[in-house]
Every structure is written in structure tokens, then in C-alpha cells.
Design a protein around this motif. Structure first.
Motif, PDB file in Angstrom:
ATOM      1  N   VAL A 196       0.841  -1.195   0.000  1.00  0.00           N
ATOM      2  CA  VAL A 196       0.000   0.000   0.000  1.00  0.00           C
ATOM      3  C   VAL A 196       0.881   1.251   0.000  1.00  0.00           C
ATOM      4  O   VAL A 196       1.885   1.306   0.708  1.00  0.00           O
ATOM      5  CB  VAL A 196      -0.927   0.033   1.237  1.00  0.00           C
ATOM      6  N   MET A 197       0.487   2.232  -0.795  1.00  0.00           N
ATOM      7  CA  MET A 197       1.132   3.543  -0.753  1.00  0.00           C
ATOM      8  C   MET A 197       0.040   4.596  -0.667  1.00  0.00           C
ATOM      9  O   MET A 197      -0.775   4.729  -1.580  1.00  0.00           O
ATOM     10  CB  MET A 197       1.989   3.789  -1.999  1.00  0.00           C
ATOM     11  N   THR A 198      -0.003   5.322   0.430  1.00  0.00           N
ATOM     12  CA  THR A 198      -0.925   6.443   0.562  1.00  0.00           C
ATOM     13  C   THR A 198      -0.191   7.747   0.271  1.00  0.00           C
ATOM     14  O   THR A 198       1.043   7.811   0.342  1.00  0.00           O
ATOM     15  CB  THR A 198      -1.527   6.511   1.979  1.00  0.00           C
ATOM     16  N   THR A 252       4.214  11.627   1.383  1.00  0.00           N
ATOM     17  CA  THR A 252       4.605  12.928   1.932  1.00  0.00           C
ATOM     18  C   THR A 252       5.659  12.768   3.019  1.00  0.00           C
ATOM     19  O   THR A 252       6.634  13.529   3.074  1.00  0.00           O
ATOM     20  CB  THR A 252       3.370  13.662   2.480  1.00  0.00           C
ATOM     21  N   VAL A 253       5.470  11.791   3.869  1.00  0.00           N
ATOM     22  CA  VAL A 253       6.467  11.490   4.900  1.00  0.00           C
ATOM     23  C   VAL A 253       7.813  11.176   4.247  1.00  0.00           C
ATOM     24  O   VAL A 253       8.868  11.690   4.663  1.00  0.00           O
ATOM     25  CB  VAL A 253       5.992  10.317   5.783  1.00  0.00           C
ATOM     26  N   ASN A 254       7.797  10.342   3.212  1.00  0.00           N
ATOM     27  CA  ASN A 254       9.041   9.981   2.522  1.00  0.00           C
ATOM     28  C   ASN A 254       9.701  11.205   1.898  1.00  0.00           C
ATOM     29  O   ASN A 254      10.931  11.372   1.955  1.00  0.00           O
ATOM     30  CB  ASN A 254       8.744   8.944   1.432  1.00  0.00           C
ATOM     31  N   TYR A 255       8.888  12.055   1.290  1.00  0.00           N
ATOM     32  CA  TYR A 255       9.419  13.254   0.640  1.00  0.00           C
ATOM     33  C   TYR A 255      10.093  14.170   1.667  1.00  0.00           C
ATOM     34  O   TYR A 255      11.226  14.633   1.449  1.00  0.00           O
ATOM     35  CB  TYR A 255       8.289  13.991  -0.079  1.00  0.00           C
ATOM     36  N   ARG A 257       4.546  13.307  -9.571  1.00  0.00           N
ATOM     37  CA  ARG A 257       5.546  12.253  -9.701  1.00  0.00           C
ATOM     38  C   ARG A 257       6.070  11.761  -8.349  1.00  0.00           C
ATOM     39  O   ARG A 257       6.481  10.604  -8.218  1.00  0.00           O
ATOM     40  CB  ARG A 257       6.720  12.777 -10.555  1.00  0.00           C
ATOM     41  N   GLU A 258       6.026  12.631  -7.324  1.00  0.00           N
ATOM     42  CA  GLU A 258       6.641  12.285  -6.038  1.00  0.00           C
ATOM     43  C   GLU A 258       6.054  11.006  -5.433  1.00  0.00           C
ATOM     44  O   GLU A 258       6.776  10.224  -4.809  1.00  0.00           O
ATOM     45  CB  GLU A 258       6.487  13.441  -5.053  1.00  0.00           C
ATOM     46  N   ILE A 259       4.757  10.771  -5.591  1.00  0.00           N
ATOM     47  CA  ILE A 259       4.174   9.573  -5.004  1.00  0.00           C
ATOM     48  C   ILE A 259       4.687   8.313  -5.711  1.00  0.00           C
ATOM     49  O   ILE A 259       4.911   7.283  -5.076  1.00  0.00           O
ATOM     50  CB  ILE A 259       2.624   9.632  -5.004  1.00  0.00           C
ATOM     51  N   VAL A 260       4.919   8.417  -7.016  1.00  0.00           N
ATOM     52  CA  VAL A 260       5.462   7.266  -7.750  1.00  0.00           C
ATOM     53  C   VAL A 260       6.927   7.055  -7.396  1.00  0.00           C
ATOM     54  O   VAL A 260       7.404   5.910  -7.326  1.00  0.00           O
ATOM     55  CB  VAL A 260       5.273   7.443  -9.263  1.00  0.00           C
ATOM     56  N   GLU A 261       7.647   8.128  -7.141  1.00  0.00           N
ATOM     57  CA  GLU A 261       9.044   7.972  -6.717  1.00  0.00           C
ATOM     58  C   GLU A 261       9.133   7.231  -5.389  1.00  0.00           C
ATOM     59  O   GLU A 261      10.061   6.452  -5.163  1.00  0.00           O
ATOM     60  CB  GLU A 261       9.710   9.343  -6.632  1.00  0.00           C
ATOM     61  N   ILE A 277       1.512   9.418 -16.705  1.00  0.00           N
ATOM     62  CA  ILE A 277       2.171  10.296 -17.679  1.00  0.00           C
ATOM     63  C   ILE A 277       3.285  11.099 -17.006  1.00  0.00           C
ATOM     64  O   ILE A 277       4.407  11.184 -17.513  1.00  0.00           O
ATOM     65  CB  ILE A 277       1.135  11.224 -18.334  1.00  0.00           C
ATOM     66  N   ASN A 278       2.989  11.689 -15.850  1.00  0.00           N
ATOM     67  CA  ASN A 278       3.986  12.511 -15.154  1.00  0.00           C
ATOM     68  C   ASN A 278       5.189  11.699 -14.694  1.00  0.00           C
ATOM     69  O   ASN A 278       6.305  12.222 -14.617  1.00  0.00           O
ATOM     70  CB  ASN A 278       3.347  13.201 -13.951  1.00  0.00           C
ATOM     71  N   ALA A 279       4.955  10.423 -14.367  1.00  0.00           N
ATOM     72  CA  ALA A 279       6.048   9.573 -13.892  1.00  0.00           C
ATOM     73  C   ALA A 279       6.757   8.841 -15.022  1.00  0.00           C
ATOM     74  O   ALA A 279       7.748   8.150 -14.784  1.00  0.00           O
ATOM     75  CB  ALA A 279       5.509   8.555 -12.883  1.00  0.00           C
ATOM     76  N   GLY A 280       6.248   8.972 -16.234  1.00  0.00           N
ATOM     77  CA  GLY A 280       6.885   8.326 -17.374  1.00  0.00           C
ATOM     78  C   GLY A 280       6.676   6.825 -17.417  1.00  0.00           C
ATOM     79  O   GLY A 280       7.541   6.098 -17.924  1.00  0.00           O
ATOM     80  N   ILE A 281       5.536   6.353 -16.890  1.00  0.00           N
ATOM     81  CA  ILE A 281       5.250   4.920 -16.904  1.00  0.00           C
ATOM     82  C   ILE A 281       3.953   4.667 -17.678  1.00  0.00           C
ATOM     83  O   ILE A 281       3.188   5.586 -17.974  1.00  0.00           O
ATOM     84  CB  ILE A 281       5.132   4.344 -15.480  1.00  0.00           C
ATOM     85  N   THR A 282       3.708   3.416 -18.000  1.00  0.00           N
ATOM     86  CA  THR A 282       2.485   3.026 -18.703  1.00  0.00           C
ATOM     87  C   THR A 282       1.258   3.413 -17.888  1.00  0.00           C
ATOM     88  O   THR A 282       1.232   3.232 -16.671  1.00  0.00           O
ATOM     89  CB  THR A 282       2.490   1.508 -18.953  1.00  0.00           C
ATOM     90  N   SER A 283       0.239   3.941 -18.564  1.00  0.00           N
ATOM     91  CA  SER A 283      -0.992   4.320 -17.881  1.00  0.00           C
ATOM     92  C   SER A 283      -2.164   3.522 -18.455  1.00  0.00           C
ATOM     93  O   SER A 283      -2.277   3.365 -19.677  1.00  0.00           O
ATOM     94  CB  SER A 283      -1.254   5.816 -18.025  1.00  0.00           C
TER      95      SER A 283
END
Length: 275
Positions: free
Chosen positions: A72-74, A79-82, A188-192, A221-227
Motif C-alpha cells: 500500500v502507498m498512501t 509525503t512522509v518519505n518526501y 511524480r513524487e508519489i510514484v518515486e 504520464i507525469n512519472a513516465g510509466i504506462t498508464s
């Protein structure tokens, strides 16, 4: 274009994609089971920062789906990771629920309204006028301002909605004239954060799956991955035709992705593919 059968990790929106309220959507159980059986992986990604991963683990297990906190990623965790990447053990003034507070405390952040390094706004179902006054004062004073996600409304059962973090952002903007840096989908930050959580995969081995163009598909799209857009929730083909946000693939639902993967794997439905 990435061959969908080569995707190793599917990032799954929840409501409107895998679940509707407290029920699984048709084909979701089969899809998730097949991903594991075929050596693929999945991770649930949600913008709801009023809950933590443990809440979603309990929900999915209650629906018979194998799920652990690592699955799971919320937007709260992202935000905590960032913030941790910027300044570990920073002083944070947090407008959030007790569940979000726990995530920050687990990372050893200091939650305070005295000389904070950051102001953070989450989907705060415990928001009070006092919290707003303190937060706005700090934001006006120039303390860096972060929000977990931009959603204006949170969907509820029976087609109802309640104000979400984006609506709170607009209230604060009306008072301070300032908008925050936003971490959750479609940014993109959440995908990172997911890339770090699933570091065994390359970016091209991920796909974002969801029912909204402006959050889920835009995230890919913002993360450069398949959507992948599924038409089991908010978006319709009319929306796709009228939008400049174009998914890589379009399916009726995750059950159809399941059938498509089986066919590609030689076990076998077709989908619309955007060129």
C-alpha cells in the motif's frame, strides 16, 4: 509502447478501480490472484491521507485479498518519505488525522506549532478553526507549505461526497494567497516513493491503473510509466475523447485486464490501445 504482458508491477487505484465502497468490483479478485500466480506484482495506491496503510491492509484482507503494509502507498506515506528526504526529524506543523500523525511520529518527525520547518496539510477529518488559524499564520510567515494530495472531494457510498484536501487548500489560499507543493497523485513524487518501495523493478516495468484521467492516468504520464484507464468508475470514453490526457491502454475494468493478460500469456477481450 510497452507490451502490457511485460509489466511486472501494477499500481492500482482503489475506489472505482478495484473496489466500490466495501465491495470488490467484478473481476478484481481474479485479476489480483492471477498477477501473483503469473509472477507479477501489485501495489494499492491511494490519495486518501486520512488513513494509513494498516487501515487499507485490514480492508483488503477483509475482502479476501492478500495484502501487507508494503503493498500500500498512501499520499500520506509519500509525503512522509518526501519530507524525510529533505530533512529527517524535521519540525512539522501538521493538519491531519491521528492516523497521519502516527505516520509522521513513526519517522521521528517532531510535531509542533513552534518554529516548524514545514506546514503539512492532509485530508484532515479532525480539522478545527484553531488548526486553520495556526496553519495560516505560519504559511503567511513563509514556512514551506506541503499538501498530501489535491482531491477536492472524497467519494462516499451512495454517490455522496465529502470535502477533501483540495477543498481545504482552497480555503487556506483564500486566506493566505498561497498554494502548497502537492505530493500525491497526479504528481511524480508519489510514484518515486513507490519506486523506492519496489526497487527491484525498472520504471518501464510499472503501470498505473485507475478510473480517473486527471489523477490516475496523469500520474502515469507525469512519472513516465504506462498508464491504464478502466471505465469502471468516473471516466467515460466521452471524457477520453474530450481530454488531452490520453492513457496508454483503456479497458472496461480490471477483469478485462485479467482476460487480456491470460490471452497474452497463452492461457486465453480486447482493449483500446492509444497510439
Amino acid at each position: 509502447m510497452t507490451d502490457l504482458s511485460k509489466i511486472k508491477c501494477f499500481l492500482l487505484d482503489m475506489d472505482g478501480t478495484v473496489t466500490i465502497g466495501n465491495e470488490l468490483l467484478p473481476g478484481a479478485a481474479e485479476f489480483l490472484k492471477y498477477l501473483k500466480e503469473s509472477g507479477r506484482d501489485y501495489l494499492f495506491m491511494t490519495n486518501n491521507s486520512s488513513k494509513n496503510s494498516d487501515d487499507y491492509v485490514q480492508k483488503m484482507r477483509g475482502l479476501g485479498i492478500a495484502c501487507n503494509p508494503i503493498d500500500v502507498m498512501t499520499s500520506g506515506e509519500a509525503t512522509v518519505n518526501y519530507l524525510y528526504s529533505l530533512k529527517p526529524k524535521a519540525r512539522v506543523y501538521l493538519m491531519g488525522t491521528p492516523e497521519l500523525e502516527k505516520q509522521f511520529l513513526d519517522y521521528k518527525f517532531i510535531l509542533t506549532d513552534e518554529n516548524p520547518d514545514f506546514v503539512v496539510l492532509g485530508f484532515d477529518k479532525t480539522l478545527t478553526y484553531e488548526k486553520l488559524v495556526i496553519g495560516c499564520d505560519l504559511i503567511r510567515a513563509g514556512v514551506p507549505y506541503i499538501a498530501t494530495h489535491p482531491d477536492f472531494n472524497c467519494p462516499m457510498p451512495n454517490d455522496a461526497y465529502i470535502p477533501d484536501c483540495g477543498a481545504m487548500m482552497e480555503l487556506i489560499k483564500a486566506s493566505t494567497g498561497k498554494m502548497p507543493k502537492v505530493i500525491g497523485k497526479p504528481n511524480r513524487e508519489i510514484v518515486e516513493s513507490v519506486f523506492r518501495k519496489r526497487c527491484q523493478y525498472k520504471p518501464e516495468e510499472f503501470a498505473m491503473v485507475g478510473d480517473r484521467l486527471y489523477t490516475d492516468v496523469k500520474t502515469g504520464i507525469n512519472a513516465g510509466i504506462t498508464s491504464i484507464l478502466v471505465l469502471s468508475g468516473e471516466a467515460t470514453m466521452k471524457d477520453v475523447n474530450e481530454s488531452d490526457v490520453k492513457p496508454t491502454y483503456i479497458f472496461k475494468g480490471v477483469g478485462e485486464i485479467y482476460e487480456y493478460l491470460k490471452e497474452k500469456d497463452g492461457i486465453g477481450v480486447s482493449c483500446v490501445v492509444n497510439s
